[in-house]
Motif scaffolding. Structure first.
Motif, short mmCIF file in Angstrom:
data_model
loop_
_atom_site.label_atom_id
_atom_site.label_comp_id
_atom_site.label_asym_id
_atom_site.label_seq_id
_atom_site.Cartn_x
_atom_site.Cartn_y
_atom_site.Cartn_z
N GLU A 126 37.16 40.64 35.36
CA GLU A 126 38.38 39.94 35.64
C GLU A 126 38.77 40.55 36.92
O GLU A 126 39.47 39.71 37.80
CB GLU A 126 39.35 40.39 34.43
CG GLU A 126 40.63 39.72 34.90
CD GLU A 126 40.79 38.27 34.88
OE1 GLU A 126 41.82 37.73 35.52
OE2 GLU A 126 40.08 37.69 34.07
N GLN A 127 38.54 41.64 37.14
CA GLN A 127 39.02 42.53 38.30
C GLN A 127 38.04 41.93 39.64
O GLN A 127 38.41 41.82 40.64
CB GLN A 127 38.81 43.80 38.51
CG GLN A 127 39.88 44.62 37.28
CD GLN A 127 41.50 44.12 37.81
OE1 GLN A 127 41.84 43.97 39.01
NE2 GLN A 127 42.08 43.70 36.84
N LEU A 128 36.85 41.47 39.27
CA LEU A 128 36.00 40.89 40.29
C LEU A 128 36.19 39.49 40.60
O LEU A 128 36.00 39.08 41.78
CB LEU A 128 34.38 40.94 39.77
CG LEU A 128 33.33 40.97 40.53
CD1 LEU A 128 33.42 41.75 41.60
CD2 LEU A 128 32.18 40.65 39.93
N SER A 129 36.97 38.74 39.55
CA SER A 129 37.45 37.46 39.73
C SER A 129 38.56 37.41 40.99
O SER A 129 39.10 38.54 41.27
CB SER A 129 38.05 36.74 38.92
OG SER A 129 39.19 37.50 38.38
N PRO A 130 38.89 36.28 41.67
CA PRO A 130 38.63 34.78 41.44
C PRO A 130 37.06 34.55 41.99
O PRO A 130 36.91 35.05 43.06
CB PRO A 130 39.52 34.02 42.13
CG PRO A 130 39.99 34.94 43.20
CD PRO A 130 39.95 36.19 42.77
N PHE A 131 36.49 33.60 41.25
CA PHE A 131 35.07 33.31 41.84
C PHE A 131 35.21 31.93 42.47
O PHE A 131 35.89 31.11 41.77
CB PHE A 131 34.19 33.28 40.36
CG PHE A 131 34.00 34.51 39.67
CD1 PHE A 131 33.68 35.79 40.26
CD2 PHE A 131 34.57 34.80 38.33
CE1 PHE A 131 33.39 36.99 39.56
CE2 PHE A 131 34.50 35.90 37.66
CZ PHE A 131 33.77 37.08 38.36
N GLY A 132 34.13 31.72 43.32
CA GLY A 132 33.91 30.66 44.08
C GLY A 132 33.20 30.93 45.14
O GLY A 132 32.30 31.71 45.24
N MET A 133 33.42 30.06 46.39
CA MET A 133 32.63 30.29 47.35
C MET A 133 32.82 31.57 48.06
O MET A 133 33.83 32.21 48.18
CB MET A 133 32.94 29.11 48.52
CG MET A 133 32.66 27.76 48.14
SD MET A 133 30.84 27.41 48.52
CE MET A 133 30.85 27.46 50.11
#
Length: 566
Positions: free
Chosen positions: A483-490
């Motif tokens: 959750e801390q590594l997110s947000p995910f995307g480009m």
């Protein structure tokens, strides 16, 4: 990763750093699981300070908005217009980035008691500022025009506006041409002289920084009668940034991370409508719901009907109105999907019957194709056939369309080199928009084909493994880290893990997974992949939470299955 490749296990492990040294030390210093430390290393984060900044960003870490080019001039002219009660108009593009940019600035102006005019052209008016719009705005007595998500290439139109006594501020993120226009301010982080640390902002991000600077100036001058909380506008920054697929690093990461947290904790009226209409569950906001549920409905209005409907939805403060607008946007999106499917079916037939195999590019024209979907169609044609694609339709007396490229071609640069054949063009490395006279179509097709020197490369179907892991490492503590590594995307994709199950049992897309301790896990196939008959096996997965009968559990999204040999 290829199925059946010898040494697949070693190959998978080789893409992550050595796990017995610094990654474990990093994990220990941060108080996170070992697997989390390995993932940070795979993202190029090697020391605790950088890891802390990445995992726990703060709004105060945002770059100084006054590092943007021409920001002083733009803010100064806006303050002058506010003090003199001038007729201000916001002019935005018709996609999610442009609409959210208009919404952010419009909301701020309303907070300080200003009611600006709004002009969002339709697709058939053309991208960017157009002469007809400038004439209309002159008749309406506009003295300050703020162009959002457009304007960097509109030299002629800006000169025309200046001749009418209209000052223009451009807030944009598209590549400026060498002979750029000369408005009062051209606020664009992609200018060669920009000192702003994050070059790849979406227009809504640039707009947010502009509003930060404007609020600071107004407060310093004693012109703010009450505090204005701009954190509330970050939900709009999320939509525009994710919609324009900017890399989620640096300033973009901070904006989107806090924006998504705000959406979960304090959803505004537009998001509550998604809950009321049961399109989204309350609190469920991630990259999937944004990219495949929210953003397509915002974009659909500008593609098929009127982008103003999407704007009205995003700024609505009435629950009933917002729900009614969402129902409308939902239907518009269904219509968009059907139009797109019909065009793609027609194109597939044409390419199957024509002599396209030997060509390096695809340029297709049909006067009946809907202008609002040609960009999406070009993207899908490019992905399917692995060639740069331009899809054209008729708009009045000329042809207009959109193109998509891939790695290995600068599409905007290629199109710019063919400008003698064109009436208008714009875009960036991977996408372009063009307009041309019909008599130049054949000349353009041949010249474009000649300019393509090498085939483009699409995203590799093989998967980069961020880390190999044991099933025992898939804990709730690790999911908290995710959750801390997110947000995910480009720029920050959801991590791919390589796991080594003892057995797999498939039923359609659902998979029952046994680990070496005979614990059962559940997963689902994310694409066309089959379970090899010979083991041992490795599975490449991403992790998500799912809920059943009130209990949360870790679900494995299986992206590929490989035979481990050698």
């Amino acid at each position: 990763m290829d199925k059946g490749t010898e040494g697949a296990e070693n190959k998978a492990q080789s893409v992550e750093p050595e796990i017995h040294g610094n990654p474990r030390l990093l994990a220990k210093e941060l108080g996170i699981p070992d697997l989390a430390g390995r993932l940070l290393y795979s993202r190029g984060i090697f020391d605790p300070d950088n890891a802390d900044k990445f995992l726990y960003p703060k709004l105060k870490d945002l770059s100084d908005p006054f590092l943007l080019p021409d920001i002083d001039e733009g803010v100064g002219r806006t303050v002058e217009a506010i003090q003199k009660n001038e007729n201000i108009c916001l002019y935005g593009d018709y996609d999610a980035d442009g609409v959210t940019s208009v919404a952010i600035l419009s909301n701020f102006f309303h907070h300080i008691g200003i009611n600006p005019g709004i002009y969002i052209p339709g697709r058939y008016d053309g991208y960017g500022l157009n002469i007809n719009a400038v004439k209309k705005l002159k008749e309406q007595g506009v003295s300050l025009l703020i162009c959002l998500d457009c304007g960097s290439s509109n030299r002629e139109e800006i000169e025309q506006a200046k001749s009418y006594g209209i000052d223009i501020i451009v807030i944009d993120h598209h590549e400026p041409p060498k002979a750029r226009p000369a408005p009062v301010a051209l606020i664009n982080p992609k200018r060669a002289d920009s000192r702003f640390p994050t070059r790849e902002l979406a227009a809504c991000g640039v707009t947010f920084f502009y509003v930060l600077a404007l609020r600071r100036r107004l407060a310093h001058m004693g012109l703010l009668t009450h505090p204005v909380n701009l954190k509330k506008e970050l939900d709009l920054v999320v939509i525009g940034s994710m919609g324009d697929m900017v890399p989620l690093v640096n300033d973009n990461r901070i904006l989107v991370k806090f924006g998504m947290a705000t959406m979960r904790k304090s959803p505004r009226t537009w998001l509550k409508a998604f809950h009321s209409e049961r399109i989204l569950y309350n609190g469920v906001i991630d990259e999937y719901t944004l990219n495949f549920v929210v953003i397509p409905r915002i974009n659909a209005a500008g593609r098929i009907t009127d982008a103003r409907r999407a704007l009205d939805f995003l700024v609505s403060q009435d629950d009933t109105d917002a729900c009614a607008l969402l129902v409308e946007l939902n239907e518009t999106n269904r219509k968009r999907q059907k139009i797109e499917e019909n065009i793609l079916r027609e194109i597939s037939g044409s390419l199957a019957n024509g002599d396209f195999d030997a060509r390096k590019s695809i340029v297709l024209y049909n006067q009946s194709w809907h202008l609002g979907v040609v960009g999406i169609v070009a993207q899908k044609v490019m992905e399917k056939y692995g060639k740069p694609a331009i899809i054209l339709t008729r708009v009045g007396d000329y042809l207009k369309g959109s193109g998509r490229g891939g790695n290995g071609i600068d599409l905007h640069g290629t199109v710019a080199s063919l400008s003698p054949f064109l009436l208008k063009y714009g875009g960036h490395r991977f996408a372009c928009g063009i307009a041309l006279a019909e008599e130049n179509l054949k000349l353009f097709i041949d010249a474009f084909e000649e300019r393509i020197e090498a085939p483009i490369t699409l995203p590799d179907k093989k998967y980069i493994v961020d880390a190999c892991a044991g099933f025992e490492e898939l804990t709730m503590e690790f999911m908290e880290f995710m959750e801390q590594l997110s947000p995910f995307g480009m720029g920050n994709p959801r991590p791919n893990l390589m796991l080594f199950p003892s057995a797999l049992k498939q039923n359609n897309r659902m998979v029952r997974i046994s680990d070496n301790n005979n614990k059962i896990w559940f997963g689902s196939m994310q694409g066309q992949c089959e379970i090899p008959r010979n083991g041992p096996l490795g599975i490449i997965v991403t992790l998500t939470f799912k809920e059943l009968r009130g209990e949360q559990f870790i679900h494995l999204n299986i992206k590929d299955i490989v035979s481990i040999t050698g």
